[in-house]
Scaffold this motif. Sequence first.
Motif, PDB file in Angstrom:
ATOM      1  N   VAL A 168       2.481 -12.859 -14.073  1.00  0.00           N
ATOM      2  CA  VAL A 168       1.339 -13.057 -13.357  1.00  0.00           C
ATOM      3  C   VAL A 168       1.718 -12.057 -12.204  1.00  0.00           C
ATOM      4  O   VAL A 168       2.918 -11.948 -11.834  1.00  0.00           O
ATOM      5  N   VAL A 169       0.653 -11.267 -11.752  1.00  0.00           N
ATOM      6  CA  VAL A 169       0.881 -10.391 -10.307  1.00  0.00           C
ATOM      7  C   VAL A 169       0.338 -10.901  -9.122  1.00  0.00           C
ATOM      8  O   VAL A 169      -0.762 -11.818  -9.211  1.00  0.00           O
ATOM      9  N   ARG A 170       1.377 -11.007  -8.119  1.00  0.00           N
ATOM     10  CA  ARG A 170       0.763 -11.810  -6.919  1.00  0.00           C
ATOM     11  C   ARG A 170       1.020 -10.717  -5.984  1.00  0.00           C
ATOM     12  O   ARG A 170       1.665  -9.900  -5.778  1.00  0.00           O
ATOM     13  N   THR A 171       0.231 -11.002  -4.745  1.00  0.00           N
ATOM     14  CA  THR A 171       0.177 -10.303  -3.616  1.00  0.00           C
ATOM     15  C   THR A 171       0.585 -10.953  -2.249  1.00  0.00           C
ATOM     16  O   THR A 171      -0.005 -11.906  -1.792  1.00  0.00           O
ATOM     17  N   ALA A 172       1.896 -10.500  -1.646  1.00  0.00           N
ATOM     18  CA  ALA A 172       2.324 -10.841  -0.431  1.00  0.00           C
ATOM     19  C   ALA A 172       1.665  -9.941   0.685  1.00  0.00           C
ATOM     20  O   ALA A 172       1.934  -8.897   0.403  1.00  0.00           O
ATOM     21  N   GLU A 173       1.333 -10.823   1.552  1.00  0.00           N
ATOM     22  CA  GLU A 173       0.909 -10.095   3.009  1.00  0.00           C
ATOM     23  C   GLU A 173       1.503 -10.200   4.011  1.00  0.00           C
ATOM     24  O   GLU A 173       2.165 -11.168   4.528  1.00  0.00           O
ATOM     25  N   PHE A 174       1.788  -9.104   5.037  1.00  0.00           N
ATOM     26  CA  PHE A 174       2.517  -9.010   6.281  1.00  0.00           C
ATOM     27  C   PHE A 174       1.792  -8.492   7.034  1.00  0.00           C
ATOM     28  O   PHE A 174       0.917  -7.537   7.019  1.00  0.00           O
ATOM     29  N   THR A 175       1.718  -8.899   8.567  1.00  0.00           N
ATOM     30  CA  THR A 175       1.223  -8.198   9.809  1.00  0.00           C
ATOM     31  C   THR A 175       2.714  -7.447  10.245  1.00  0.00           C
ATOM     32  O   THR A 175       3.612  -8.228  10.519  1.00  0.00           O
ATOM     33  N   LEU A 176       2.420  -6.013  10.585  1.00  0.00           N
ATOM     34  CA  LEU A 176       3.703  -5.498  11.302  1.00  0.00           C
ATOM     35  C   LEU A 176       3.213  -4.831  12.685  1.00  0.00           C
ATOM     36  O   LEU A 176       2.342  -4.295  12.537  1.00  0.00           O
ATOM     37  N   THR A 177       4.158  -4.994  13.643  1.00  0.00           N
ATOM     38  CA  THR A 177       3.915  -4.334  14.760  1.00  0.00           C
ATOM     39  C   THR A 177       4.944  -3.319  15.065  1.00  0.00           C
ATOM     40  O   THR A 177       6.095  -3.540  15.060  1.00  0.00           O
ATOM     41  N   VAL A 178       4.582  -1.865  14.931  1.00  0.00           N
ATOM     42  CA  VAL A 178       5.607  -1.054  15.037  1.00  0.00           C
ATOM     43  C   VAL A 178       5.444  -0.553  16.601  1.00  0.00           C
ATOM     44  O   VAL A 178       4.446  -0.360  17.136  1.00  0.00           O
ATOM     45  N   GLY A 179       6.679  -0.628  17.326  1.00  0.00           N
ATOM     46  CA  GLY A 179       6.654  -0.450  18.647  1.00  0.00           C
ATOM     47  C   GLY A 179       6.995   0.993  19.129  1.00  0.00           C
ATOM     48  O   GLY A 179       6.724   2.101  18.204  1.00  0.00           O
ATOM     49  N   PHE A 215       0.551  -5.110   2.175  1.00  0.00           N
ATOM     50  CA  PHE A 215       0.006  -5.717   1.022  1.00  0.00           C
ATOM     51  C   PHE A 215       0.968  -5.486  -0.158  1.00  0.00           C
ATOM     52  O   PHE A 215       1.071  -4.231  -0.626  1.00  0.00           O
ATOM     53  N   LEU A 216       1.911  -6.318  -0.687  1.00  0.00           N
ATOM     54  CA  LEU A 216       2.946  -6.255  -1.570  1.00  0.00           C
ATOM     55  C   LEU A 216       2.448  -6.906  -2.946  1.00  0.00           C
ATOM     56  O   LEU A 216       2.592  -8.048  -3.010  1.00  0.00           O
ATOM     57  N   ASP A 217       2.382  -5.993  -3.972  1.00  0.00           N
ATOM     58  CA  ASP A 217       1.989  -6.497  -5.368  1.00  0.00           C
ATOM     59  C   ASP A 217       3.144  -6.492  -6.276  1.00  0.00           C
ATOM     60  O   ASP A 217       3.978  -5.459  -6.242  1.00  0.00           O
ATOM     61  N   PHE A 218       3.498  -7.505  -6.815  1.00  0.00           N
ATOM     62  CA  PHE A 218       4.858  -7.821  -7.668  1.00  0.00           C
ATOM     63  C   PHE A 218       4.260  -8.588  -8.831  1.00  0.00           C
ATOM     64  O   PHE A 218       3.436  -9.508  -8.617  1.00  0.00           O
ATOM     65  N   GLN A 219       5.207  -8.693  -9.945  1.00  0.00           N
ATOM     66  CA  GLN A 219       4.873  -9.311 -11.246  1.00  0.00           C
ATOM     67  C   GLN A 219       5.890 -10.145 -11.697  1.00  0.00           C
ATOM     68  O   GLN A 219       7.027  -9.513 -11.459  1.00  0.00           O
ATOM     69  N   HIS A 220       5.732 -11.324 -11.839  1.00  0.00           N
ATOM     70  CA  HIS A 220       6.870 -12.329 -12.196  1.00  0.00           C
ATOM     71  C   HIS A 220       6.292 -13.248 -13.235  1.00  0.00           C
ATOM     72  O   HIS A 220       5.001 -14.012 -12.907  1.00  0.00           O
ATOM     73  N   GLU A 221       6.772 -13.503 -14.366  1.00  0.00           N
ATOM     74  CA  GLU A 221       6.345 -14.551 -15.508  1.00  0.00           C
ATOM     75  C   GLU A 221       4.735 -14.210 -15.959  1.00  0.00           C
ATOM     76  O   GLU A 221       4.240 -14.982 -15.993  1.00  0.00           O
ATOM     77  N   LEU A 272       2.717  -1.717 -13.281  1.00  0.00           N
ATOM     78  CA  LEU A 272       2.416  -0.137 -13.346  1.00  0.00           C
ATOM     79  C   LEU A 272       3.588   0.640 -12.979  1.00  0.00           C
ATOM     80  O   LEU A 272       3.558   1.574 -11.976  1.00  0.00           O
ATOM     81  N   ALA A 273       4.502   0.506 -13.841  1.00  0.00           N
ATOM     82  CA  ALA A 273       5.582   1.340 -13.837  1.00  0.00           C
ATOM     83  C   ALA A 273       6.562   1.119 -12.651  1.00  0.00           C
ATOM     84  O   ALA A 273       7.271   2.066 -12.372  1.00  0.00           O
ATOM     85  N   ALA A 274       6.688  -0.001 -12.017  1.00  0.00           N
ATOM     86  CA  ALA A 274       7.561  -0.060 -10.796  1.00  0.00           C
ATOM     87  C   ALA A 274       7.684  -1.618 -10.510  1.00  0.00           C
ATOM     88  O   ALA A 274       6.692  -2.417 -11.099  1.00  0.00           O
ATOM     89  N   TYR A 275       8.461  -2.054  -9.617  1.00  0.00           N
ATOM     90  CA  TYR A 275       8.780  -3.495  -9.431  1.00  0.00           C
ATOM     91  C   TYR A 275       8.113  -4.061  -8.304  1.00  0.00           C
ATOM     92  O   TYR A 275       7.773  -5.140  -8.015  1.00  0.00           O
ATOM     93  N   GLY A 276       7.410  -2.930  -7.643  1.00  0.00           N
ATOM     94  CA  GLY A 276       6.409  -3.602  -6.424  1.00  0.00           C
ATOM     95  C   GLY A 276       5.486  -2.320  -6.006  1.00  0.00           C
ATOM     96  O   GLY A 276       6.011  -1.093  -6.168  1.00  0.00           O
ATOM     97  N   HIS A 277       4.327  -2.820  -5.600  1.00  0.00           N
ATOM     98  CA  HIS A 277       3.309  -1.607  -5.064  1.00  0.00           C
ATOM     99  C   HIS A 277       2.958  -2.043  -3.604  1.00  0.00           C
ATOM    100  O   HIS A 277       2.828  -3.406  -3.356  1.00  0.00           O
ATOM    101  N   LEU A 278       3.093  -1.215  -2.832  1.00  0.00           N
ATOM    102  CA  LEU A 278       2.767  -1.606  -1.336  1.00  0.00           C
ATOM    103  C   LEU A 278       1.540  -0.893  -0.840  1.00  0.00           C
ATOM    104  O   LEU A 278       1.578   0.618  -0.899  1.00  0.00           O
ATOM    105  N   VAL A 279       0.899  -1.309  -0.068  1.00  0.00           N
ATOM    106  CA  VAL A 279      -0.329  -0.584   0.534  1.00  0.00           C
ATOM    107  C   VAL A 279      -0.471  -1.151   1.971  1.00  0.00           C
ATOM    108  O   VAL A 279      -0.018  -2.223   2.523  1.00  0.00           O
ATOM    109  N   ALA A 280      -0.248  -0.232   2.840  1.00  0.00           N
ATOM    110  CA  ALA A 280      -0.216  -0.682   4.368  1.00  0.00           C
ATOM    111  C   ALA A 280      -1.521   0.155   4.986  1.00  0.00           C
ATOM    112  O   ALA A 280      -1.998   0.960   4.657  1.00  0.00           O
ATOM    113  N   LEU A 281      -2.297  -0.729   5.634  1.00  0.00           N
ATOM    114  CA  LEU A 281      -3.345  -0.497   6.620  1.00  0.00           C
ATOM    115  C   LEU A 281      -3.307  -0.599   8.032  1.00  0.00           C
ATOM    116  O   LEU A 281      -2.683  -1.505   8.569  1.00  0.00           O
ATOM    117  N   ARG A 282      -3.596   0.375   8.833  1.00  0.00           N
ATOM    118  CA  ARG A 282      -3.480   0.395  10.163  1.00  0.00           C
ATOM    119  C   ARG A 282      -4.917  -0.448  10.649  1.00  0.00           C
ATOM    120  O   ARG A 282      -5.868  -0.292  10.331  1.00  0.00           O
TER     121      ARG A 282
END
Length: 313
Positions: A276-287, A268-274, A217-227
């Motif tokens: 296939v699009v994969r989604t890496a997920e993280f939880t962040l605590t902003v202090g 949620f980070l979407d990235f594509q390699h070989e 989608l015209a980028a090397y990564g797409h990120l969605v963040a949800l509180r």
Amino acid sequence: MNASTKFAGFALGLAAVFGIAVAVGATVGPEPTTPDSNAHNEAAPAAQPDHAPGGMMATEGGYTLRLDTARTTAAPNVPLRFRILDQAGAPLTRYQRAHDKDLHLIVVRRDMVAFQHVHPVLGGDGTWSVPLDLSRAGDYRVFADFTPDGGENLTLGTDLRVAGTYDPQPLPAAATTSTVGGYTVTLDGTVAPGQASKVTLSVSKDGKPVTDLQPYLAAYGHLVALRTADLAYLHVHPDGHPGDGVTPAGPGITFYVTAPSAGDYRLFLDFQHEGVVRTAEFTLTVGQGPAVPEAAHTGHGATPELAPTGHGH
């Protein structure tokens, strides 16, 4: 949405290397309007606490997100149909394309599992349709991220109830890495409320850096963040884009983040390699504390201001 997308100001929002917009359980139908939060600049974004997040309401800026049905039964291949209506109640049929698509649809269960980033097909009557994997029952939030032709970007949100046996999951514990499909994604950076912060997500496979990420989608990564408190949502994109002569195809994907308030966020980070699009997920605590200057960053570990937690489903 360009390379330096920003997380600007929901009351209690996250503006970080990823995207966010508030999604409280809004019902479909007319609601008060709020300013759009998906603003994008060429330079690193600055905090704008006076802006409310997108995705909080089904109606905003004169447009309404209306699902054909707000209830369905759990199944792996459920057709979802919806329309974007204008102030006169007529379906919107003309959109401004962003990142190769006229509309981005984000669907996630309220406990932050079953995340999906899909691209529906628009029919001649203004109805969008797309199949979803709704095999896990529960209450879902549906976000439509789009730009009306000649208008401003909007993110509208509404709820979808999926009947069946509900298996609510706890928020994953903190970590600086996320694994998905044999890939490891490492988060490096610090985020504090009210300050633009640089965050880099680095992709590796079998212990080796991935330097040939493919454009998606015209980028090397797409990120969605949800509180996590209310599903505030924002869709952001990385610093730079494929073919600009500057941005490398990995291993790092850089974003700029401004978190107007403290709290937990799911990323949620979407990235594509070989292919296939994969989604890496993280939880962040902003202090509560101020962001640590970039020069003070010495490694991949979390700081007191930002405690990332990795989880890839």
